[in-house]
Design a protein around this motif. Structure first.
Motif, mmCIF file in Angstrom:
data_model
loop_
_atom_site.group_PDB
_atom_site.id
_atom_site.type_symbol
_atom_site.label_atom_id
_atom_site.label_comp_id
_atom_site.label_asym_id
_atom_site.label_seq_id
_atom_site.Cartn_x
_atom_site.Cartn_y
_atom_site.Cartn_z
ATOM 1 N N VAL A 27 0.837 -1.199 0.000
ATOM 2 C CA VAL A 27 0.000 0.000 0.000
ATOM 3 C C VAL A 27 0.871 1.248 0.000
ATOM 4 C CG1 VAL A 27 -1.940 -1.141 1.153
ATOM 5 C CG2 VAL A 27 -0.192 0.000 2.533
ATOM 6 N N ALA A 62 -5.395 2.186 -0.523
ATOM 7 C CA ALA A 62 -4.494 1.438 -1.402
ATOM 8 C C ALA A 62 -3.318 2.293 -1.853
ATOM 9 C CB ALA A 62 -5.261 0.920 -2.621
ATOM 10 N N ALA A 99 -11.385 3.160 -0.179
ATOM 11 C CA ALA A 99 -10.512 2.020 -0.463
ATOM 12 C C ALA A 99 -9.364 2.434 -1.385
ATOM 13 C CB ALA A 99 -11.313 0.887 -1.093
ATOM 14 N N TRP A 136 -6.516 -5.607 -3.641
ATOM 15 C CA TRP A 136 -7.134 -4.282 -3.642
ATOM 16 C C TRP A 136 -7.977 -4.064 -4.887
ATOM 17 C CZ3 TRP A 136 -7.824 -1.458 0.484
ATOM 18 C CH2 TRP A 136 -7.025 -1.720 1.591
#
Length: 370
Positions: free
Chosen positions: A136, A185, A181, A157
């Motif tokens: 990430v 990520a 999200a 992801w």
């Protein structure tokens, strides 16, 4: 391009082609890593042409295509989507993480060999890889003994973001969860996501070509185009492995190649009538292709294990071939066990989500009573 209202059919030679694509891509990564381990004392040479990385681009596009197919043909809601994706990932990734960690403990007795695959305290790398947070933002912490795990974080992801988008609420603010999200990520994962999205669109978009022979001829032309692009197109904006994007450093080049891969998938003949009786050839190739996932995440540590007990002789082609054979056999053996036990993971996540829904219903009921 016009998007079809009815789903496409993946059968016959189209199914075989896609499975063969998975097999060839996995072998490209496998053999490329074996060559790097025996023919480079400094490890992987990211400045050279990396066919293994090209294979990952193919995997991303294929993944988007297959998820588009499964969510179109068999869409049973967000819970079943999450169960399917998590069980598929964890049935292979968690055993691979454990096996890799055990092999690291074994090779630690060879200080020279272990120095190439360890850096400080390594156990946090295994934890973050099992949680799919190893890549990430500008974080790159996959175990050095199992580099391919970086792409599984990207895949997780893509599944997660797409799932939140697909099943988002129609109310105001329905986009908040998918956007959140994306923020978690980070840019490194997002700059490669267009490849996955293009694969997804390739399934949903209608292809006007109805002649199978023309379709396969065009596919052959675009395969040659990929070869030309890989040979002559430089890594843009930078070479693979350079901080802060690391494996996504040449995302411009990767996205260009991804467009061609997605075009190949778009051109696949998917309009034939599906046969009631499946071909034995299709079934055999599919079973072999299913083992490419464990092969992808297990070959690296088993190659190093072979080097540990055989004492590496650099630039020895015969020893490298024996190492490839050993890693192949071990990966397929454990891969077969993983595939046979996948139903246990499906049951595990089904049980977890069932208890979660039961708890949520109980809490909601209690609140209404108050």
């Amino acid at each position: 391009m016009k998007v079809e209202s009815s789903h496409k059919t993946i059968a016959g030679w189209t199914s075989i082609f896609m499975d063969c694509l998975r097999i060839v891509a996995a072998l490209m990564v496998f053999i490329g890593h074996a060559y790097a381990q025996w023919y480079s004392k400094l490890g992987y040479n990211y400045g050279a042409i990396d066919w293994g990385h090209v294979a990952v681009v193919v995997f991303f596009a294929l993944s988007g295509y297959v998820i588009a197919y499964t969510t179109t043909v068999n869409n049973r809601g967000p819970i079943n989507y999450a169960q399917a994706r998590l069980s598929r990932l964890y049935s292979v990734v968690l055993p691979a993480v454990i096996i890799t960690f055990l092999i690291e403990l074994i090779i630690s007795s060879d200080a020279e060999l272990a120095a190439h695959f360890t850096r400080g305290h390594s156990w946090p790398r295994y934890v973050v890889s099992a949680l799919f947070i190893n890549e990430v933002w500008f974080f790159s912490a996959s175990p050095l003994l199992n580099g391919p795990l970086w792409s599984l974080c990207f895949e997780f992801w893509y599944y997660f973001i797409f799932g939140l988008y697909l099943f988002k609420s129609k109310k105001v603010g329905g986009w908040l969860l998918p956007l959140l999200a994306c923020v978690i990520a980070g840019p490194k994962i997002l700059v490669m996501m267009p490849i996955w999205i293009m694969g997804n669109i390739a399934y949903r978009a209608k292809c006007p070509i109805k002649n199978r022979r023309i379709s396969w001829m065009l596919i052959a032309v675009f395969i040659m185009l990929i070869y030309i692009l890989v040979i002559f197109l430089p890594g843009l904006p930078s070479h693979i492995g350079k901080a802060p994007l690391f494996f996504a450093s040449q995302f411009i080049t990767d996205n260009i190649i991804g467009i061609v891969v997605a075009t190949i998938l778009w051109l696949l003949p998917t309009y034939q009538v599906q046969q009631n009786k499946k071909s034995k050839l299709v079934e055999v190739v599919r079973k072999l292709a299913d083992l490419t996932f464990p092969l992808y995440v297990l070959h690296d540590p088993f190659l190093v294990l072979f080097r540990w007990f055989s004492k590496t002789r650099y630039y020895d082609g015969m020893q490298m071939c024996l190492g490839i054979l050993f890693a192949l056999m071990m990966s397929l053996f454990f891969g077969y066990i993983m595939e046979r036990n996948r139903y246990r993971w499906i049951g595990l996540f089904k049980n977890i989500f069932s208890k979660g829904r039961l708890y949520y219903s109980q809490v909601s009921s209690d609140r209404r009573q108050l």
